[in-house]
Design an enzyme around this catalytic site. Structure first.
Site, PDB file in Angstrom:
ATOM      1  NE  ARG A   1     -37.227   8.259 -37.348  1.00 30.73           N
ATOM      2  CZ  ARG A   1     -37.603   8.938 -36.274  1.00 30.73           C
ATOM      3  NH1 ARG A   1     -38.689   9.708 -36.315  1.00 30.73           N
ATOM      4  NH2 ARG A   1     -36.920   8.838 -35.150  1.00 30.73           N
TER       5      ARG A   1
ATOM      6  CE  LYS B   1     -26.072   9.308 -33.983  1.00 29.96           C
ATOM      7  NZ  LYS B   1     -27.296   9.648 -33.240  1.00 29.96           N
TER       8      LYS B   1
HETATM    9  N1  BES Z   1     -28.980   5.285 -34.087  1.00 31.89           N
HETATM   10  C1  BES Z   1     -29.654   6.359 -33.455  1.00 31.89           C
HETATM   11  C2  BES Z   1     -30.396   5.925 -32.192  1.00 31.89           C
HETATM   12  C3  BES Z   1     -29.543   5.516 -31.031  1.00 31.89           C
HETATM   13  C4  BES Z   1     -29.176   6.443 -30.077  1.00 31.89           C
HETATM   14  C5  BES Z   1     -29.173   4.203 -30.856  1.00 31.89           C
HETATM   15  C6  BES Z   1     -28.429   6.054 -28.988  1.00 31.89           C
HETATM   16  C7  BES Z   1     -28.413   3.809 -29.768  1.00 31.89           C
HETATM   17  C8  BES Z   1     -28.054   4.745 -28.834  1.00 31.89           C
HETATM   18  C9  BES Z   1     -30.685   6.974 -34.412  1.00 31.89           C
HETATM   19  O1  BES Z   1     -30.363   6.916 -35.751  1.00 31.89           O
HETATM   20  C10 BES Z   1     -30.842   8.395 -34.049  1.00 31.89           C
HETATM   21  O2  BES Z   1     -29.898   9.123 -34.199  1.00 31.89           O
HETATM   22  N2  BES Z   1     -32.016   8.772 -33.582  1.00 31.89           N
HETATM   23  C11 BES Z   1     -32.315  10.116 -33.213  1.00 31.89           C
HETATM   24  C12 BES Z   1     -33.686  10.454 -33.742  1.00 31.89           C
HETATM   25  C13 BES Z   1     -34.042  11.898 -33.603  1.00 31.89           C
HETATM   26  C14 BES Z   1     -33.145  12.747 -34.475  1.00 31.89           C
HETATM   27  C15 BES Z   1     -35.492  12.079 -33.991  1.00 31.89           C
HETATM   28  C16 BES Z   1     -32.274  10.207 -31.698  1.00 31.89           C
HETATM   29  O3  BES Z   1     -32.721   9.263 -31.031  1.00 31.89           O
HETATM   30  O4  BES Z   1     -31.757  11.186 -31.198  1.00 31.89           O
HETATM   31 MN    MN Z   2     -29.220   8.614 -36.341  1.00 32.84          MN
END
Ligand code: BES
Ligand code: MN
Ligand code: ZN
Length: 494
Positions: free
Chosen positions: A353, A279
């Site tokens: 997931r 990230k």
């Molecule tokens: N934990 C994050 C989702 C999230 C984002 C929670 C912002 C709270 C605030 C999750 O694991 C994630 O990174 N999801 C990705 C999925 C994508 C790579 C398909 C996302 O939402 O960008």
């Molecule tokens: Mn994530």
């Protein structure tokens, strides 16, 4: 905190602080008018002068030494029409926050005597206790000095209009207290930093809960057991972390052993760096909250045990970190889930997931009546619904409705999103059964579609709480959601 229900006039009850309401029009609520008369018009004079305006959530504390009460907290109720449960909760939150700052050791609220649209004495009591618990919560601050000051408030009374409503209000207060205790546990666990709240720490907390409640049992599985269970998907997420993963099973028994349980599965990523699909740095600290689904499973079970709900619940929490190192899962890697289905990991940041799917497969052994999973799963959910409503997706329309209604009653709302066949196509893979990630479009839905591949034949719903689980900015911290929704759902199970 002790909660109790009372009825009768505000002029006759002794208390450290009477909490009364005025409307935006300047109209005094019934109990307020009674108290005003007994105080020689002190409150109405302040209204006439324009000192008290009645805007929802505004409050002022008056010293009235000598009367039945030592203080009066006058709280704005907003406009007289449309006084609904949302405003009721907001007003009580504001009142409780003001009380917490005062020196009052006990208080009685007369606001509950007013009619609140679509609610009854039970919910007035319950929402009041939840609000007081919420407002008095203090974050576990880790500072070298300066401990946050605890409120003096020890007892909170809710006054109802009629004597025969007292019993219902008492029941609501007891349930609301249980919910507040559960939500406080959720907030504590979620607010703790990831170097304290590790998967191992969550395991210890589960054992601690089992020690505190005879109705709760805890089981904590380590990585060797996860390998034996063939949880290749879950293990692929923890591969890059030095912190060992845990799979926590909390069992609450409130009914006969043969009664099929509600299974709650909570995402317990104690820190989500994104893994090799790292990230960006801005806001990455917020990813300590990525175990709020797990924390809300802890909170809901804690509440069930406090209340003594007559049902069985199994909480399943896959807990791990998502970190990059030389052993970490790489984009393009293919992993074997416990269900036997293979997954091409396109993006290691779509890790939630990957841990949930194995936990959902594990859930089958409990022969559940229903399975709910709760997860801070997608940024797309935050874009779709913001911080106000959680998303619910389900393979069962009735179950989705049940959850939406629980959210409405608990003032912790959720909104159903569709999972049509078309969305499933986005997860096609050239190399495995399917991928873990696809384009940005409909991201909250495609995540749910991924989970649906593991819930065939189960009555299942998925709650995406990415937007509602915590606040950002100056109020950064866990909200305790969706514990009120979950517990309302559990209370109203037939
Ligand atoms: N934990 C994050 C989702 C999230 C984002 C929670 C912002 C709270 C605030 C999750 O694991 C994630 O990174 N999801 C990705 C999925 C994508 C790579 C398909 C996302 O939402 O960008
Ligand atoms: Mn994530
Ligand atoms: Zn995550």
């Amino acid at each position: 905190m002790r909660f109790h229900a009372v009825s009768g006039s505000a002029t006759r009850q002794r208390t450290d602080c009477a909490v009364v309401g005025i409307f935006e029009s300047g109209a005094l609520a019934t109990a307020t008018a009674q108290l005003d008369a007994a105080l020689g018009g002190r409150i109405s004079r302040l209204v006439k002068r324009g000192d008290l305006r009645g805007k929802a959530g505004e409050s002022s504390l008056l010293d009235v030494e000598g009367g039945p009460c030592r203080r009066v907290l006058v709280v704005g109720l907003g406009r007289k029409d449309g006084f609904d449960r949302r405003r009721y909760k907001k007003v009580l939150l504001a009142a409780a926050a003001a009380l917490a700052k005062s020196g009052a050791r006990d208080a009685i609220s007369y606001i509950s005597q007013e009619p609140v649209e679509g609610t009854d004495a039970y919910y007035k009591g319950r929402l009041a206790a939840e609000a007081v618990g919420h407002a008095l919560y203090r974050v576990p601050v880790i500072r070298s000095s300066r401990k946050p000051k605890e409120a003096a408030l020890r007892s909170f009374g809710v006054s109802v209009a009629e004597r025969d409503q007292k019993k219902d209000a008492e029941r609501g207060l007891a349930h609301g207290h249980g919910i507040a205790v559960g939500a406080a546990l959720t907030r504590d666990l979620a607010n703790l930093p990831a170097n304290v709240c590790t998967p191992g720490y969550l395991g210890k907390q589960a054992r601690e809960m089992a020690r505190e409640h005879r109705s709760v049992r805890a089981q904590v599985l380590g990585e060797p057991e996860l390998r034996r269970l063939k949880m290749g998907s879950f293990l692929s997420v923890t591969a890059g972390s030095d912190e060992p993963a845990r799979m926590i099973v909390l069992r609450y028994q409130g009914a006969a052993a043969k009664q099929a349980p509600v299974v709650l599965v909570g995402k317990g990523v104690t820190f989500d760096s994104g893994g090799i699909s790292l990230k960006q740095p801005v806001g990455m600290d917020e990813m300590k909250f990525d175990m709020t689904g797990a924390a809300s499973v802890f909170g809901a079970i804690k509440a069930a045990a406090e209340i003594g709900l007559p049902i069985n619940i199994v909480g399943i929490v896959p807990a791990c970190e998502n970190m990059p190192n030389g052993r970490a899962t790489k984009p393009g890697d293919i992993v074997h889930s416990m269900s036997g289905q293979t997954i091409e990991v396109i993006n290691t940041d779509a890790e939630g997931r990957l841990i949930l799917c194995d936990a959902l497969t594990y859930a089958r052994r409990f022969k559940p009546a229903v399975v709910l999973d709760i997860a801070t799963l997608t940024g797309a959910c935050v874009i779709a619904l913001g911080a106000h409503l959680s998303a619910v997706m389900s393979n069962d329309a009735e179950l989705a409705t049940e959850i939406e209604e629980a959210g409405r009653r608990a003032e912790d709302r959720a909104w159903r999103m569709p999972m049509a066949e078309e969305y499933h196509e986005q997860l096609k893979s050239n190399f495995a059964d399917f991928t873990n990630s696809c384009g940005r479009e409909a991201g909250a839905i495609t995540a749910a579609c991924f989970l649906a591949k593991f819930t065939d034949g189960l009555r299942w719903a998925h709650l995406d709480i990415a937007g509602t689980a915590y606040l950002t900015g100056t109020k950064k911290g866990s909200t305790g959601r969706p514990v009120p929704l979950l517990v309302d759902f559990l209370i109203n199970r037939r």
